[in-house]
Every structure is written in structure tokens, then in C-alpha cells.
Design a protein around this motif. Structure first.
Motif, PDB file in Angstrom:
ATOM      1  N   UNK A   1       0.842  -1.195   0.000  1.00 20.84           N
ATOM      2  CA  UNK A   1       0.000   0.000   0.000  1.00 20.84           C
ATOM      3  C   UNK A   1       0.879   1.247   0.000  1.00 20.84           C
ATOM      4  N   UNK A   2       0.374   2.304  -0.624  1.00 19.78           N
ATOM      5  CA  UNK A   2       1.035   3.607  -0.583  1.00 19.78           C
ATOM      6  C   UNK A   2       0.128   4.586   0.164  1.00 19.78           C
ATOM      7  N   UNK A   3       0.665   5.738   0.600  1.00 18.81           N
ATOM      8  CA  UNK A   3      -0.163   6.692   1.357  1.00 18.81           C
ATOM      9  C   UNK A   3      -1.446   7.050   0.628  1.00 18.81           C
TER      10      UNK A   3
ATOM     11  N   UNK B   1      -8.619 -12.352   9.178  1.00 14.90           N
ATOM     12  CA  UNK B   1      -9.414 -11.306   9.805  1.00 14.90           C
ATOM     13  C   UNK B   1      -8.619 -10.003   9.867  1.00 14.90           C
ATOM     14  N   UNK B   2      -9.338  -8.894   9.821  1.00 14.76           N
ATOM     15  CA  UNK B   2      -8.707  -7.576   9.875  1.00 14.76           C
ATOM     16  C   UNK B   2      -8.207  -7.303  11.283  1.00 14.76           C
ATOM     17  N   UNK B   3      -6.941  -6.920  11.377  1.00 14.03           N
ATOM     18  CA  UNK B   3      -6.350  -6.579  12.667  1.00 14.03           C
ATOM     19  C   UNK B   3      -6.365  -5.072  12.902  1.00 14.03           C
ATOM     20  N   UNK B   4      -5.878  -4.290  11.932  1.00  9.60           N
ATOM     21  CA  UNK B   4      -5.821  -2.835  12.113  1.00  9.60           C
ATOM     22  C   UNK B   4      -5.618  -2.178  10.754  1.00  9.60           C
ATOM     23  N   UNK B   5      -6.118  -0.964  10.623  1.00  8.42           N
ATOM     24  CA  UNK B   5      -5.891  -0.170   9.421  1.00  8.42           C
ATOM     25  C   UNK B   5      -4.526   0.496   9.513  1.00  8.42           C
ATOM     26  N   UNK B   6      -3.882   0.628   8.366  1.00  2.66           N
ATOM     27  CA  UNK B   6      -2.604   1.346   8.322  1.00  2.66           C
ATOM     28  C   UNK B   6      -2.838   2.845   8.469  1.00  2.66           C
ATOM     29  N   UNK B   7      -1.896   3.582   9.073  1.00  2.00           N
ATOM     30  CA  UNK B   7      -2.007   5.043   9.073  1.00  2.00           C
ATOM     31  C   UNK B   7      -2.070   5.575   7.645  1.00  2.00           C
ATOM     32  N   UNK B   8      -2.791   6.670   7.439  1.00  2.00           N
ATOM     33  CA  UNK B   8      -2.958   7.216   6.089  1.00  2.00           C
ATOM     34  C   UNK B   8      -1.627   7.548   5.442  1.00  2.00           C
ATOM     35  N   UNK B   9      -0.641   7.977   6.249  1.00  2.74           N
ATOM     36  CA  UNK B   9       0.642   8.410   5.688  1.00  2.74           C
ATOM     37  C   UNK B   9       1.601   7.244   5.450  1.00  2.74           C
ATOM     38  N   UNK B  10       1.277   6.057   5.953  1.00  7.07           N
ATOM     39  CA  UNK B  10       2.213   4.939   5.888  1.00  7.07           C
ATOM     40  C   UNK B  10       2.219   4.297   4.504  1.00  7.07           C
ATOM     41  N   UNK B  11       3.391   3.804   4.122  1.00  5.48           N
ATOM     42  CA  UNK B  11       3.534   3.059   2.877  1.00  5.48           C
ATOM     43  C   UNK B  11       4.244   1.747   3.170  1.00  5.48           C
TER      44      UNK B  11
ATOM     45  N   UNK C   1       7.741   3.998   0.053  1.00  3.93           N
ATOM     46  CA  UNK C   1       7.794   5.061  -0.951  1.00  3.93           C
ATOM     47  C   UNK C   1       6.399   5.367  -1.479  1.00  3.93           C
ATOM     48  N   UNK C   2       6.290   6.529  -2.127  1.00  2.00           N
ATOM     49  CA  UNK C   2       5.061   6.884  -2.830  1.00  2.00           C
ATOM     50  C   UNK C   2       5.441   7.581  -4.127  1.00  2.00           C
ATOM     51  N   UNK C   3       4.599   7.433  -5.146  1.00  2.00           N
ATOM     52  CA  UNK C   3       4.825   8.102  -6.423  1.00  2.00           C
ATOM     53  C   UNK C   3       5.818   7.381  -7.308  1.00  2.00           C
ATOM     54  N   UNK C   4       5.738   7.730  -8.602  1.00  2.00           N
ATOM     55  CA  UNK C   4       6.624   7.097  -9.585  1.00  2.00           C
ATOM     56  C   UNK C   4       8.088   7.439  -9.345  1.00  2.00           C
ATOM     57  N   UNK C   5       8.351   8.567  -8.693  1.00  2.00           N
ATOM     58  CA  UNK C   5       9.727   8.980  -8.419  1.00  2.00           C
ATOM     59  C   UNK C   5      10.297   8.311  -7.175  1.00  2.00           C
ATOM     60  N   UNK C   6       9.522   7.460  -6.534  1.00  2.00           N
ATOM     61  CA  UNK C   6       9.942   6.737  -5.341  1.00  2.00           C
ATOM     62  C   UNK C   6      10.368   7.695  -4.232  1.00  2.00           C
ATOM     63  N   UNK C   7       9.495   8.623  -3.937  1.00  2.00           N
ATOM     64  CA  UNK C   7       9.763   9.546  -2.839  1.00  2.00           C
ATOM     65  C   UNK C   7       9.622   8.803  -1.517  1.00  2.00           C
ATOM     66  N   UNK C   8      10.645   8.890  -0.678  1.00  2.00           N
ATOM     67  CA  UNK C   8      10.665   8.131   0.570  1.00  2.00           C
ATOM     68  C   UNK C   8       9.714   8.754   1.588  1.00  2.00           C
ATOM     69  N   UNK C   9       8.883   7.922   2.204  1.00  2.00           N
ATOM     70  CA  UNK C   9       8.008   8.383   3.281  1.00  2.00           C
ATOM     71  C   UNK C   9       8.884   8.711   4.486  1.00  2.00           C
TER      72      UNK C   9
END
Length: 460
Positions: free
Chosen positions: A165-167, A190-200, A219-227
Motif C-alpha cells: 500500500x502507498x499513502x 481477519x482484519x487486525x488494524x488499518x494502516x495510518x494514512x501516511x504509511x507506505x 515510498x510513494x509516487x513514480x519517483x519513489x519519494x521516501x516516506x
């Protein structure tokens, strides 16, 4: 820190004479520290007599204190009991840790009972956890009522998975951005917990330490910007918190929880592989650089065996190199090499004295996995007989619990029993109902109502 000069001392144990280094004994054993620093006449003696211990137990203790690794896993019951007695009497944490790392399904019940009797709390706790995760007959073999009750009070470890998953923007709901766990009794994820919105979790390092989950460097985006921040999940409170990222931004890094710290090993930044390694101390909340890998590497397979941390590196000319990180000297040590054709996908898991390197094969057959086993005691490689069906990467998410290997893909969760160095398919459970690559791990979940069944989602 270097030790002081050696000071020879003779130690009589059970009518057997041992030559030892007083400086080493004082540094490693509370008993000798109290004896030689007491100011009493015995503190100046060059001969010490220990009538309460066995010679075999003291011999094992000396070997461990000197940095050796005696084979306790296959030791006779008397030898194990003598080692436990020595660890308690001498107040030797190094020997106690060695006993913890020597736990197997063959000796865990004995060590648990003995540690309870001699008051070795850490060994007792580790043995009880091992028994809680194992077969029921392990608990049935316990003699101590205290040990039986303690094992029953513990939570077993649970197989947990998270897909890629990405942010996500806050106004978009994504029900798939969750961690899920395998409910083995109901054969459902079974679902344990949702990821934080900002997490990747895309190209992120994922590891557990002290029953907490850590995510670093997605990372997020095609440029692989590090979270930027790291994320830590505590199952006891069901809460997430942010923590500092490594000094060097990195993605596709291997993250390992080892000896109370996190290690971010290698990785990539701005499409350049790196050899740097950083260590995170949860107690101080700080990262620090440690010894570099011998070569730049991304997605490094790593595993822990007998309290030791190993990584697997690929080298030109189809060489697989296994290295060990020696924290005491802050250096990477070569362990073994194997010449095998490289192919897509790989991982490494540990069981007892063996490391299992998993890769696609043979040749370009991506539907099967080949497994090579390195015996750390002998240094010998063997290939596991037969080929294991891969089916979209099942074995590349292998996790070992006791004598059992868990693997998973969208089709099924395959559970193998390790017997005499081979993997035997034991049972098959439900597959993970979400698309994408998976990262898997073990957590001890608190009691309570189970989460909702994870709904299947279509492939992207």
C-alpha cells in the motif's frame, strides 16, 4: 570496550581443576564480581573452590563466556540442567542468553522446568513462549505446576500479513489498507488494524521487535519519494505511533529486529543501491550508523538463528554469500558461499542451526521454488529434495514458528513441518484475500473479540 589484562585464577569444581581468566569471570559473572571485589581474604586468592556446582556445567559456562558456542541443543538432560544451575549460581547473563537461544522442541520443557526451579526468569519466559507456540505435547511434558500455569497464561504468536500500500488521501476510504491475521481455528483471515494514512508498505522495511511492528522507508509516487516517518504498531493497545526515520533516506531496505534494536540494512535511494546500515535504539529513539555491508545491496534477505543475525548477498558469477553481523565488534563476518544460478525472488529463514535460502528455480521456472540449507554447525550446504510450488510467491513470505513454516499467497496458506532438515506439507489454510506483494510476520495478539473477516478484493 576492550577488556583489561588477563589475570589467571584456578577454579576447583567438583574435584576438577579449571584454569580461567579472573578479569573475564568478574566481567561476566555476578558471583565472581562480588567475590573478587568484596575486600575479603578470598578476593586475593589465586585459587577458588566451588563445591556446589558440577564440573560439566562450569565447563560449559567457561566456553560460553569465552565466546564459544557449545552444542547444547542436542545435549543430554544432565548437561542442560548443569548449565542452568551454573547460569543461576554464577549470575552469568551471557550463559542465560545462550540457553535461551538453544531452545528447541526437544529441550524446551526441560529448560522451562529447570529455569523455574533455579529462578532464571528470562530463560523461563523464553522457554514458556516457545512451548506456547508449539505442539500441545510440549506443555504436557512440563513437570512444574508453576510452569504449566504460566504457559497457559501466555498468548500464542499469530501469523500476520500486510500487502503493498502507498499513502492515501484522508478523503478516500480504502478498506484494503489493513493488516490481517490468520484465524486458524476458523480458517479465515481477519482484519487486525488499518494502516495510518501516511504509511507506505511499498518497498518498505517491515520487522517486529518486542511484540511491536515497525515500518521503515516505504515510498510513494513514480519517483519513489521516501516516506519520512517510521511507524510502530503496538497490538496491546491497538495503536500506531510515528518514530524517527534513519539518517539516510532509504527504500527497499531490509529491516531486522535483533537483540533489542532495529537494523536498517542496505536499500536504495534515488535509484542507487547502498551498503550503509543503521541501528535504532527504541529506548533512546535514536538512529546511529554501524558497519557497512561488504557491498551495496537492496531487499537483503535476513534471518536470525541461535541469537545471531545473518544476511544473504548476491555476487557476480552466481554466488550466494551468507554474512553474519557481529554486534560486539561491529563488523560483518563471512560465513559461507554457494554457487547457484540467480533468479527472480528470494528469502531466507532460520530453524535451529540451519539457514534456508529460498529462490525460484530451477533455471527460469518461476512456478517452483528451490531451497538450499546451510548448516551453521558444519558449514555444509544441502539442497532440499523436490521442488515446492511457488504460485505467485508463496514461499517468499516464509515465517518460522517453532518447527513450523508458514507461507501464504492469494490461493492458500501452506503450513510445513520441518523434520530432519526437510519441509513436509502439513496442512493448507485459506489464502490471503488481497492483491499485491505480501510481508508476513508473527505477533502476540491480545485476547478479545476477533476482527471482521477480510473481504476478498479483485486483482489490480
Amino acid at each position: 570496550m576492550p577488556r583489561g589484562p588477563e589475570v589467571p585464577v584456578q577454579v576447583w569444581v567438583d574435584n576438577e581443576l579449571f584454569q580461567a581468566d579472573q578479569t573475564l569471570l568478574v566481567e561476566q559473572c555476578g558471583f565472581f564480581r562480588g567475590l573478587f571485589r568484596s575486600g575479603m581474604r578470598e578476593a586475593r586468592a589465586s585459587v577458588v573452590r566451588l563445591g556446589a556446582l558440577s564440573a560439566g556445567g562450569f565447563r560449559t559456562a567457561l566456553r560460553v563466556l569465552r565466546g564459544e558456542r557449545p552444542e547444547l541443543a542436542a545435549a543430554a538432560d544432565d548437561e542442560l540442567l548443569q548449565a542452568v544451575e551454573c547460569a543461576a549460581f554464577l549470575q552469568a547473563p551471557a550463559l542465560a542468553r545462550f540457553l535461551e537461544h538453544s531452545l528447541t522442541s526437544d529441550n524446551c520443557s526441560l529448560l522451562c522446568d529447570a529455569a523455574a526451579a533455579f529462578g532464571l526468569r528470562d530463560v523461563f519466559h523464553s522457554a514458556a513462549l516457545f512451548i506456547r507456540d508449539g505442539a500441545r505435547e510440549l506443555a504436557a511434558a512440563l513437570q512444574s505446576p508453576e510452569a504449566r500455569a504460566y504457559v497457559a497464561s501466555l498468548r500464542p504468536s499469530t501469523y500476520v500479513a500486510v500487502s503493498t500500500h502507498t499513502p492515501t488521501p484522508g478523503f478516500l476510504e480504502d478498506a484494503s489498507r489493513t493488516m490481517c491475521y490468520l484465524d486458524e481455528d476458523e480458517d479465515a483471515w481477519r482484519t487486525l488494524a488499518a494502516l495510518p494514512l501516511e504509511a507506505s508498505t511499498l518497498l518498505a522495511g517491515v520487522a517486529t521487535l518486542d511484540n511491536k511492528l515497525y515500518i521503515v522507508g516505504g515510498v510513494c509516487g513514480a519517483s519513489k519519494e521516501v516516506v519520512e516517518p517510521g511507524f510502530c504498531y503496538d497490538p496491546d493497545g491497538g495503536t500506531w505511533r510515528e518514530f524517527a526515520s534513519p539518517h539516510q533516506p532509504r527504500y527497499d531496505t531490509a529491516l531486522a529486529g535483533f537483540d533489542g534494536r532495529l537494523y536498517a540494512i542496505g536499500g536504495e535511494y534515488q535509484r542507487m543501491p547502498m551498503s550503509s546500515v543503521e541501528c535504532y535504539d527504541p529506548g533512546t529513539g535514536c538512529w546511529s550508523f554501524v558497519a557497512d555491508l561488504p557491498q551495496p545491496a537492496t531487499g537483503v534477505p535476513c534471518a536470525q538463528a541461535r541469537g545471531r543475525l545473518f544476511v544473504c548477498l548476491w555476487r557476480p558469477a552466481d554466488i550466494t554469500a551468507v554474512m553474519e553481523y557481529a554486534a560486539q565488534g561491529d563488523r560483518w563476518l563471512p560465513v559461507a558461499e554457494l554457487r547457484r544460478s540467480q533468479s527472480y525472488g528470494h528469502c531466507m529463514v532460520a530453524h535451529r542451526d540451519s539457514l534456508y535460502v529460498v529462490r525460484n528455480g530451477p533455471s527460469d521456472d518461476f512456478l517452483h521454488c528451490a531451497i538450499d540449507c546451510l548448516n551453521l554447525a558444519t558449514g555444509q550446504w544441502t539442497s532440499l529434495p523436490g521442488q515446492f510450488v511457488n504460485s505467485k510467491g508463496a514461499l517468499f513470505t516464509a515465517v518460522v514458528r517453532g518447527d513450523t513454516v508458514y507461507t501464504v499467497n492469494r490461493v492458500s496458506t501452506l503450513v510445513y513441518a520441518i523434520e530432519d532438515g526437510t519441509w513436509r506439507l502439513q496442512r493448507e489454510k485459506a489464502g490471503f484475500p488481497r492483491p499485491g506483494s505480501l510481508q508476513t510476520f508473527l505477533l502476540r495478539l491480545p485476547p478479545g473479540t476477533p476482527g471482521p473477516v477480510a473481504t476478498p478484493l479483485p486483482e489490480l
